[in-house]
Write a protein that holds these residues in place. Structure first.
Motif, PDB file in Angstrom:
ATOM      1  N   GLY A  20       9.596 -12.369  10.258  1.00 30.12           N
ATOM      2  CA  GLY A  20       9.154 -12.384   8.875  1.00 30.12           C
ATOM      3  C   GLY A  20       8.081 -11.358   8.581  1.00 30.12           C
ATOM      4  N   PHE A  21       8.006 -10.312   9.378  1.00 31.42           N
ATOM      5  CA  PHE A  21       6.957  -9.292   9.278  1.00 31.42           C
ATOM      6  C   PHE A  21       6.781  -8.804   7.841  1.00 31.42           C
ATOM      7  CE2 PHE A  21       5.070  -5.104   9.585  1.00 31.42           C
ATOM      8  CZ  PHE A  21       4.231  -5.171  10.682  1.00 31.42           C
ATOM      9  N   VAL A  22       5.525  -8.806   7.365  1.00 33.71           N
ATOM     10  CA  VAL A  22       5.193  -8.314   6.032  1.00 33.71           C
ATOM     11  C   VAL A  22       4.352  -7.045   6.188  1.00 33.71           C
ATOM     12  CG1 VAL A  22       4.024  -8.796   3.848  1.00 33.71           C
ATOM     13  CG2 VAL A  22       5.271 -10.626   5.026  1.00 33.71           C
ATOM     14  N   SER A  23       4.920  -5.921   5.807  1.00 32.44           N
ATOM     15  CA  SER A  23       4.208  -4.641   5.894  1.00 32.44           C
ATOM     16  C   SER A  23       3.068  -4.611   4.877  1.00 32.44           C
ATOM     17  CB  SER A  23       5.173  -3.480   5.615  1.00 32.44           C
ATOM     18  OG  SER A  23       6.262  -3.494   6.515  1.00 32.44           O
ATOM     19  N   ASP A  24       2.049  -3.832   5.192  1.00 32.34           N
ATOM     20  CA  ASP A  24       0.912  -3.705   4.273  1.00 32.34           C
ATOM     21  C   ASP A  24       0.250  -2.352   4.494  1.00 32.34           C
ATOM     22  OD1 ASP A  24      -0.590  -4.053   6.648  1.00 32.34           O
ATOM     23  OD2 ASP A  24      -0.866  -6.200   6.282  1.00 32.34           O
ATOM     24  N   GLY A  25      -0.924  -2.154   3.898  1.00 32.19           N
ATOM     25  CA  GLY A  25      -1.625  -0.885   4.074  1.00 32.19           C
ATOM     26  C   GLY A  25      -1.890  -0.179   2.764  1.00 32.19           C
ATOM     27  N   LEU A  26      -1.598   1.129   2.716  1.00 32.89           N
ATOM     28  CA  LEU A  26      -1.882   1.929   1.525  1.00 32.89           C
ATOM     29  C   LEU A  26      -0.847   1.675   0.439  1.00 32.89           C
ATOM     30  CD1 LEU A  26      -2.876   5.470   2.866  1.00 32.89           C
ATOM     31  CD2 LEU A  26      -4.338   3.510   2.357  1.00 32.89           C
ATOM     32  N   VAL A  27      -1.313   1.315  -0.731  1.00 34.05           N
ATOM     33  CA  VAL A  27      -0.422   1.115  -1.866  1.00 34.05           C
ATOM     34  C   VAL A  27       0.072   2.467  -2.363  1.00 34.05           C
ATOM     35  CG1 VAL A  27      -0.182   0.094  -4.158  1.00 34.05           C
ATOM     36  CG2 VAL A  27      -1.670  -0.993  -2.452  1.00 34.05           C
ATOM     37  N   SER A  28      -0.847   3.431  -2.482  1.00 30.49           N
ATOM     38  CA  SER A  28      -0.518   4.810  -2.845  1.00 30.49           C
ATOM     39  C   SER A  28      -1.429   5.723  -2.042  1.00 30.49           C
ATOM     40  CB  SER A  28      -0.711   5.065  -4.338  1.00 30.49           C
ATOM     41  OG  SER A  28      -0.764   6.452  -4.608  1.00 30.49           O
ATOM     42  N   GLU A  29      -0.875   6.449  -1.119  1.00 27.56           N
ATOM     43  CA  GLU A  29      -1.690   7.320  -0.274  1.00 27.56           C
ATOM     44  C   GLU A  29      -2.488   8.329  -1.094  1.00 27.56           C
ATOM     45  OE1 GLU A  29      -1.168  10.418   3.490  1.00 27.56           O
ATOM     46  OE2 GLU A  29       0.413   8.972   3.019  1.00 27.56           O
ATOM     47  N   LEU A  30      -1.861   8.934  -2.079  1.00 31.74           N
ATOM     48  CA  LEU A  30      -2.529   9.946  -2.895  1.00 31.74           C
ATOM     49  C   LEU A  30      -3.728   9.355  -3.631  1.00 31.74           C
ATOM     50  CD1 LEU A  30      -2.597  12.850  -3.991  1.00 31.74           C
ATOM     51  CD2 LEU A  30      -1.050  12.099  -5.815  1.00 31.74           C
ATOM     52  N   ASP A  31      -3.529   8.187  -4.263  1.00 35.52           N
ATOM     53  CA  ASP A  31      -4.619   7.566  -5.007  1.00 35.52           C
ATOM     54  C   ASP A  31      -5.757   7.137  -4.083  1.00 35.52           C
ATOM     55  OD1 ASP A  31      -3.874   7.241  -8.000  1.00 35.52           O
ATOM     56  OD2 ASP A  31      -2.047   6.715  -6.941  1.00 35.52           O
ATOM     57  N   TYR A  32      -5.408   6.663  -2.901  1.00 34.16           N
ATOM     58  CA  TYR A  32      -6.426   6.270  -1.924  1.00 34.16           C
ATOM     59  C   TYR A  32      -7.255   7.479  -1.492  1.00 34.16           C
ATOM     60  CZ  TYR A  32      -8.447   4.412   2.425  1.00 34.16           C
ATOM     61  OH  TYR A  32      -9.310   4.021   3.425  1.00 34.16           O
ATOM     62  N   ASP A  50       8.408 -19.066   2.203  1.00 35.54           N
ATOM     63  CA  ASP A  50       9.827 -18.707   2.313  1.00 35.54           C
ATOM     64  C   ASP A  50      10.124 -17.790   3.492  1.00 35.54           C
ATOM     65  OD1 ASP A  50      10.489 -20.208   0.066  1.00 35.54           O
ATOM     66  OD2 ASP A  50      10.018 -18.551  -1.287  1.00 35.54           O
ATOM     67  N   GLY A  51       9.091 -17.352   4.215  1.00 41.03           N
ATOM     68  CA  GLY A  51       9.388 -16.661   5.470  1.00 41.03           C
ATOM     69  C   GLY A  51       9.135 -15.173   5.526  1.00 41.03           C
ATOM     70  N   GLY A  52       8.620 -14.572   4.466  1.00 41.49           N
ATOM     71  CA  GLY A  52       8.209 -13.171   4.546  1.00 41.49           C
ATOM     72  C   GLY A  52       9.352 -12.176   4.534  1.00 41.49           C
ATOM     73  N   GLY A  53       9.155 -11.077   5.290  1.00 40.64           N
ATOM     74  CA  GLY A  53      10.168 -10.038   5.364  1.00 40.64           C
ATOM     75  C   GLY A  53      10.125  -9.062   4.199  1.00 40.64           C
ATOM     76  N   TRP A  54       8.955  -8.858   3.610  1.00 41.36           N
ATOM     77  CA  TRP A  54       8.840  -7.958   2.473  1.00 41.36           C
ATOM     78  C   TRP A  54       7.642  -7.039   2.664  1.00 41.36           C
ATOM     79  CZ3 TRP A  54       4.332  -9.433  -0.231  1.00 41.36           C
ATOM     80  CH2 TRP A  54       3.895 -10.743  -0.011  1.00 41.36           C
ATOM     81  N   ASP A  55       7.259  -6.311   1.614  1.00 43.07           N
ATOM     82  CA  ASP A  55       6.237  -5.271   1.735  1.00 43.07           C
ATOM     83  C   ASP A  55       5.107  -5.544   0.733  1.00 43.07           C
ATOM     84  OD1 ASP A  55       4.749  -2.830   1.745  1.00 43.07           O
ATOM     85  OD2 ASP A  55       6.525  -1.736   2.421  1.00 43.07           O
ATOM     86  N   LEU A  56       3.919  -5.826   1.258  1.00 48.20           N
ATOM     87  CA  LEU A  56       2.766  -6.091   0.393  1.00 48.20           C
ATOM     88  C   LEU A  56       2.414  -4.866  -0.448  1.00 48.20           C
ATOM     89  CD1 LEU A  56       0.478  -8.144  -0.329  1.00 48.20           C
ATOM     90  CD2 LEU A  56      -0.889  -7.016   1.442  1.00 48.20           C
ATOM     91  N   ARG A  57       2.645  -3.682   0.075  1.00 48.49           N
ATOM     92  CA  ARG A  57       2.336  -2.463  -0.677  1.00 48.49           C
ATOM     93  C   ARG A  57       3.127  -2.408  -1.974  1.00 48.49           C
ATOM     94  NH1 ARG A  57       3.621   1.356   4.431  1.00 48.49           N
ATOM     95  NH2 ARG A  57       5.397  -0.077   4.361  1.00 48.49           N
ATOM     96  N   GLU A  58       4.389  -2.751  -1.900  1.00 47.96           N
ATOM     97  CA  GLU A  58       5.231  -2.771  -3.097  1.00 47.96           C
ATOM     98  C   GLU A  58       4.793  -3.879  -4.046  1.00 47.96           C
ATOM     99  OE1 GLU A  58       9.963  -3.271  -4.310  1.00 47.96           O
ATOM    100  OE2 GLU A  58       9.375  -3.006  -2.214  1.00 47.96           O
ATOM    101  N   PHE A  59       4.462  -5.026  -3.484  1.00 45.96           N
ATOM    102  CA  PHE A  59       3.999  -6.159  -4.289  1.00 45.96           C
ATOM    103  C   PHE A  59       2.756  -5.780  -5.086  1.00 45.96           C
ATOM    104  CE2 PHE A  59       1.329 -10.111  -4.383  1.00 45.96           C
ATOM    105  CZ  PHE A  59       2.139 -10.888  -5.203  1.00 45.96           C
TER     106      PHE A  59
END
Length: 214
Positions: A20-32, A50-59
């Motif tokens: 259920g790995f949820v990726s995260d990190g930079l939302v927008s590298e350029l803006d950061y 519900d078990g993950g498997g999505w991307d926090l950056r996109e969220f």
């Protein structure tokens, strides 16, 4: 190689260890990278029964949700205007567009990439974060933020990110922090959705950062 590409390469390796790995990190590298003050928020885990498997950056790029992230937006606004005393009425009403606009400039990472529920299982969090310590060190090293805000993760992040050599300091009002590199600070603070009135969550952090910068 871009930071985002490095993130994704790291996550490709990391995913095999966490269902259920949820990726995260930079939302927008350029803006950061273009930010006046680079901010990283370190939390525990995503709330997803519900078990993950999505991307926090996109969220986050899509505006996230008011719970948790409205106070992060308030932190961002206030930190990047640290010399101003921003009245609460100016940051009280945060909407989806505010979140889209402000959250794209930060880094947000969880110590546990597999999801949990509203209340974190602390034993599981510590176990997983310690197991994934080498991955966490590699991920954090990509960002070199100016301010790292640990939302309920201060001691654990310090340990698993390989920052134990740095000495805790305390503000006059009791907030713990340390300088991990010249003018690069880590602050141990409450979760942005803590059961405290929002003005206290916001102004308590800003008061501490203003003292750290003084």
């Amino acid at each position: 190689m871009s930071i985002t590409a490095s993130e994704n390469n790291l996550f490709d390796e990391w995913k095999g260890n966490r269902e259920g790995f949820v990726s995260d990190g930079l939302v927008s590298e350029l803006d950061y990278l273009n930010s006046k003050i680079k901010i990283c928020v370190v939390l525990k885990e995503v709330n997803d029964p519900d078990g993950g498997g999505w991307d926090l950056r996109e969220f986050l790029s899509n505006g996230a949700r008011a719970q948790t992230w409205n106070n992060v937006v308030r932190w961002i606004n206030s930190i990047r205007n640290i010399d101003r005393n921003i009245p609460w009425e100016d940051i009280d009403n945060i909407d989806e567009q505010d979140r889209k606009s402000q959250l794209k400039s930060i880094c947000a990472m969880n110590l546990k990439k597999s999801p949990g529920t509203h209340t974190a299982d602390i034993a599981s969090l510590k176990s997983v974060a310690n197991e994934d310590s080498e991955f966490i060190k590699k991920q954090f090293s990509l960002y070199d933020p100016d301010i790292t805000i640990c939302g309920g993760t201060g001691d654990l992040f310090k340990s698993v990110a390989g920052l134990d050599e740095y000495k805790w300091n305390r503000t006059i009002r009791g907030i713990w922090w340390y300088e991990r590199a010249p003018c690069k600070y880590v602050v141990a603070y409450c979760h942005p959705e803590a059961r405290v009135d929002n003005p206290l969550i916001v102004y308590g952090l800003i008061d501490a950062i203003r003292e750290i910068y003084s």
